[in-house]
Design a protein around this motif. Structure first.
Motif, PDB file in Angstrom:
ATOM      1  N   HIS A   1      42.505  38.553  45.439  1.00  0.00           N
ATOM      2  CA  HIS A   1      42.852  39.756  44.675  1.00  0.00           C
ATOM      3  C   HIS A   1      43.357  39.318  43.295  1.00  0.00           C
ATOM      4  CE1 HIS A   1      42.379  42.123  48.292  1.00  0.00           C
ATOM      5  NE2 HIS A   1      43.106  41.222  48.914  1.00  0.00           N
ATOM      6  N   PRO A   2      42.429  38.997  42.376  1.00  0.00           N
ATOM      7  CA  PRO A   2      42.841  38.511  41.050  1.00  0.00           C
ATOM      8  C   PRO A   2      43.644  39.555  40.282  1.00  0.00           C
ATOM      9  CG  PRO A   2      40.467  38.241  41.377  1.00  0.00           C
ATOM     10  CD  PRO A   2      40.979  39.077  42.509  1.00  0.00           C
ATOM     11  N   ALA A   3      44.569  39.061  39.484  1.00  0.00           N
ATOM     12  CA  ALA A   3      45.345  39.953  38.619  1.00  0.00           C
ATOM     13  C   ALA A   3      44.395  40.655  37.655  1.00  0.00           C
ATOM     14  CB  ALA A   3      46.387  39.151  37.850  1.00  0.00           C
ATOM     15  N   ARG A   4      44.612  41.925  37.447  1.00  0.00           N
ATOM     16  CA  ARG A   4      43.821  42.733  36.506  1.00  0.00           C
ATOM     17  C   ARG A   4      42.324  42.692  36.819  1.00  0.00           C
ATOM     18  NH1 ARG A   4      44.074  41.579  30.965  1.00  0.00           N
ATOM     19  NH2 ARG A   4      43.750  43.781  30.665  1.00  0.00           N
ATOM     20  N   ASP A   5      41.976  42.625  38.083  1.00  0.00           N
ATOM     21  CA  ASP A   5      40.563  42.529  38.445  1.00  0.00           C
ATOM     22  C   ASP A   5      39.783  43.687  37.844  1.00  0.00           C
ATOM     23  OD1 ASP A   5      38.361  41.323  39.614  1.00  0.00           O
ATOM     24  OD2 ASP A   5      38.536  42.497  41.451  1.00  0.00           O
ATOM     25  N   GLY A   6      38.662  43.351  37.252  1.00  0.00           N
ATOM     26  CA  GLY A   6      37.845  44.330  36.555  1.00  0.00           C
ATOM     27  C   GLY A   6      38.131  44.372  35.066  1.00  0.00           C
ATOM     28  N   ARG A   7      39.248  43.745  34.655  1.00  0.00           N
ATOM     29  CA  ARG A   7      39.612  43.720  33.240  1.00  0.00           C
ATOM     30  C   ARG A   7      40.072  42.314  32.826  1.00  0.00           C
ATOM     31  NH1 ARG A   7      42.236  47.573  35.632  1.00  0.00           N
ATOM     32  NH2 ARG A   7      44.279  46.705  35.249  1.00  0.00           N
ATOM     33  N   GLN A   8      39.844  41.326  33.672  1.00  0.00           N
ATOM     34  CA  GLN A   8      40.391  39.994  33.403  1.00  0.00           C
ATOM     35  C   GLN A   8      39.553  39.144  32.456  1.00  0.00           C
ATOM     36  OE1 GLN A   8      38.825  40.864  36.241  1.00  0.00           O
ATOM     37  NE2 GLN A   8      38.559  39.144  37.625  1.00  0.00           N
ATOM     38  N   THR A   9      38.336  39.552  32.166  1.00  0.00           N
ATOM     39  CA  THR A   9      37.460  38.735  31.321  1.00  0.00           C
ATOM     40  C   THR A   9      37.280  39.381  29.952  1.00  0.00           C
ATOM     41  OG1 THR A   9      36.289  37.991  33.299  1.00  0.00           O
ATOM     42  CG2 THR A   9      35.187  37.636  31.183  1.00  0.00           C
TER      43      THR A   9
END
Length: 156
Positions: free
Chosen positions: A77-85
């Motif tokens: 569950h990555p931090a800010r998933d969907g907005r991390q890149t």
């Protein structure tokens, strides 16, 4: 992590990045599927990313990619998933958006990697191989004469 941390001076490479064979690691139909996506196919390395790639070299850029994958994609569950890149600023970022390796939702949709489960070393190597192959394909495209070599560059 702050934005400036992403571009901090990297320590000297201790060893070359080991990228699996792109021919065997990346499914052949992936490029056709990505090409049919109006969104994915509009991404290309811009002058800033090409200059960065030239200055740092492919090994260093892929080492950064390896780190980005481990920190931003590999956790269940990555931090800010969907907005991390970010959209631009590094060749790997552009490649991630172009290849659907930018977030866990896209990894699931485009590559069949499950959401909610941490990526293992083999899956991380696969993602890096896709990114490396795309960067090489885009470099060749930019060098090609004619209209195919002149496309839109990175950005939203």
């Amino acid at each position: 992590m702050q934005q400036e941390d992403l571009f901090a001076q990297a320590p000297p490479l201790s060893k070359p990045v080991s990228v699996p064979s792109v021919q065997t690691a990346v499914p052949a139909d992936l490029w056709n599927r990505l090409a049919r996506s109006a969104f994915r196919s509009r991404f290309h390395l811009g002058a800033q990313e090409r200059a960065y790639l030239e200055e740092k070299g492919e090994d260093a850029v892929l080492l950064h990619g390896q780190d980005f994958i481990a920190k931003r994609l590999a956790p269940a569950h990555p931090a800010r998933d969907g907005r991390q890149t970010p959209w631009k600023g590094h060749p790997v970022f552009v490649a991630q958006h172009a290849t659907g390796t930018c977030c866990r939702g896209c990894l699931h949709k485009w590559h069949g990697l499950p959401e909610g489960v941490a990526l293992d070393a083999g899956q991380q190597a696969y993602v890096l191989a896709v990114i490396a192959a795309w960067i090489e394909r885009d470099r060749r495209r930019a060098l090609a004469p004619g209209p195919r070599g002149a496309g839109k560059t990175s950005g939203r």
